[in-house]
Design a protein around this motif. Sequence first.
Motif, PDB file in Angstrom:
ATOM      1  N   SER A   1      21.863 -30.704  45.333  1.00 53.37           N
ATOM      2  CA  SER A   1      21.718 -30.702  44.127  1.00 53.37           C
ATOM      3  C   SER A   1      21.668 -29.361  43.576  1.00 53.37           C
ATOM      4  O   SER A   1      20.788 -28.647  44.106  1.00 53.37           O
ATOM      5  CB  SER A   1      21.390 -32.598  43.423  1.00 53.37           C
ATOM      6  N   PHE A   2      22.643 -29.384  42.352  1.00 56.34           N
ATOM      7  CA  PHE A   2      21.532 -28.163  41.632  1.00 56.34           C
ATOM      8  C   PHE A   2      20.501 -27.926  40.682  1.00 56.34           C
ATOM      9  O   PHE A   2      20.474 -27.231  40.918  1.00 56.34           O
ATOM     10  CB  PHE A   2      23.336 -27.943  41.079  1.00 56.34           C
ATOM     11  N   PHE A   3      20.019 -28.716  40.968  1.00 63.09           N
ATOM     12  CA  PHE A   3      18.975 -29.592  40.264  1.00 63.09           C
ATOM     13  C   PHE A   3      17.529 -29.813  40.581  1.00 63.09           C
ATOM     14  O   PHE A   3      16.887 -29.583  41.089  1.00 63.09           O
ATOM     15  CB  PHE A   3      18.628 -30.156  39.553  1.00 63.09           C
ATOM     16  N   ASP A   4      17.941 -28.980  42.397  1.00 58.93           N
ATOM     17  CA  ASP A   4      16.913 -29.084  43.024  1.00 58.93           C
ATOM     18  C   ASP A   4      15.386 -28.596  42.643  1.00 58.93           C
ATOM     19  O   ASP A   4      16.075 -27.313  41.847  1.00 58.93           O
ATOM     20  CB  ASP A   4      16.860 -28.589  44.734  1.00 58.93           C
ATOM     21  N   GLU A   5      14.193 -29.096  43.121  1.00 54.74           N
ATOM     22  CA  GLU A   5      13.388 -27.996  42.381  1.00 54.74           C
ATOM     23  C   GLU A   5      13.040 -26.772  42.934  1.00 54.74           C
ATOM     24  O   GLU A   5      12.178 -25.664  41.856  1.00 54.74           O
ATOM     25  CB  GLU A   5      11.477 -28.738  42.743  1.00 54.74           C
ATOM     26  N   ASP A   6      13.562 -26.543  44.249  1.00 55.84           N
ATOM     27  CA  ASP A   6      13.445 -24.910  44.630  1.00 55.84           C
ATOM     28  C   ASP A   6      14.353 -24.218  44.352  1.00 55.84           C
ATOM     29  O   ASP A   6      14.050 -22.576  43.897  1.00 55.84           O
ATOM     30  CB  ASP A   6      13.262 -25.369  46.028  1.00 55.84           C
ATOM     31  N   ASP A   7      15.604 -24.463  43.998  1.00 53.74           N
ATOM     32  CA  ASP A   7      16.202 -23.355  43.384  1.00 53.74           C
ATOM     33  C   ASP A   7      17.398 -24.108  42.864  1.00 53.74           C
ATOM     34  O   ASP A   7      18.313 -23.228  42.851  1.00 53.74           O
ATOM     35  CB  ASP A   7      17.237 -22.678  45.138  1.00 53.74           C
ATOM     36  N   GLY A   8      17.039 -24.845  42.445  1.00 53.04           N
ATOM     37  CA  GLY A   8      18.472 -25.472  41.154  1.00 53.04           C
ATOM     38  C   GLY A   8      18.323 -24.412  40.080  1.00 53.04           C
ATOM     39  O   GLY A   8      17.472 -23.264  39.614  1.00 53.04           O
ATOM     40  N   LEU A   9      18.993 -25.215  38.915  1.00 50.36           N
ATOM     41  CA  LEU A   9      19.145 -24.040  37.980  1.00 50.36           C
ATOM     42  C   LEU A   9      17.955 -24.785  36.873  1.00 50.36           C
ATOM     43  O   LEU A   9      18.140 -26.133  36.673  1.00 50.36           O
ATOM     44  CB  LEU A   9      20.627 -23.926  36.932  1.00 50.36           C
ATOM     45  N   SER A  10      17.341 -24.082  35.684  1.00 53.03           N
ATOM     46  CA  SER A  10      16.448 -23.978  35.079  1.00 53.03           C
ATOM     47  C   SER A  10      17.690 -25.244  34.135  1.00 53.03           C
ATOM     48  O   SER A  10      18.519 -24.883  33.901  1.00 53.03           O
ATOM     49  CB  SER A  10      15.724 -23.670  34.727  1.00 53.03           C
ATOM     50  N   TYR A  11      16.687 -25.770  32.722  1.00 53.47           N
ATOM     51  CA  TYR A  11      17.438 -26.213  31.585  1.00 53.47           C
ATOM     52  C   TYR A  11      17.420 -24.898  31.327  1.00 53.47           C
ATOM     53  O   TYR A  11      19.061 -25.450  30.540  1.00 53.47           O
ATOM     54  CB  TYR A  11      16.269 -26.726  30.573  1.00 53.47           C
ATOM     55  N   LYS A  12      16.854 -23.966  31.197  1.00 57.05           N
ATOM     56  CA  LYS A  12      17.544 -22.960  29.933  1.00 57.05           C
ATOM     57  C   LYS A  12      19.249 -22.187  30.571  1.00 57.05           C
ATOM     58  O   LYS A  12      19.465 -21.496  29.778  1.00 57.05           O
ATOM     59  CB  LYS A  12      16.672 -21.948  30.096  1.00 57.05           C
ATOM     60  N   GLU A  13      18.929 -21.626  32.127  1.00 58.23           N
ATOM     61  CA  GLU A  13      20.131 -21.538  32.834  1.00 58.23           C
ATOM     62  C   GLU A  13      21.635 -22.113  32.487  1.00 58.23           C
ATOM     63  O   GLU A  13      22.210 -21.987  32.252  1.00 58.23           O
ATOM     64  CB  GLU A  13      19.592 -21.224  34.242  1.00 58.23           C
TER      65      GLU A  13
END
Length: 70
Positions: A1-13
């Motif tokens: 998923s794009f929200f994985d902790e390691d390489d996902g999108l931050s909320y601000k991104e």
Amino acid sequence: SFFDEDDGLSYKELETLRLALDYGYFENPKRIKLEDIAKMLNISKATASDLLRRALKKIVKKFIVEISQL
């Protein structure tokens, strides 16, 4: 998923990317300037640019990796 902790999108991104998309930043010609997106988020133009570049890099990288596995 794009929200994985390691390489996902931050909320601000994600927030910056969504505004850019919704307001036509990626259209040609652009319907909104980067400085206007920055003002909406109460951040500097440089920070808005950095957030967009980081978000796009993560999405493109994830897409390329996934498509390479097909």
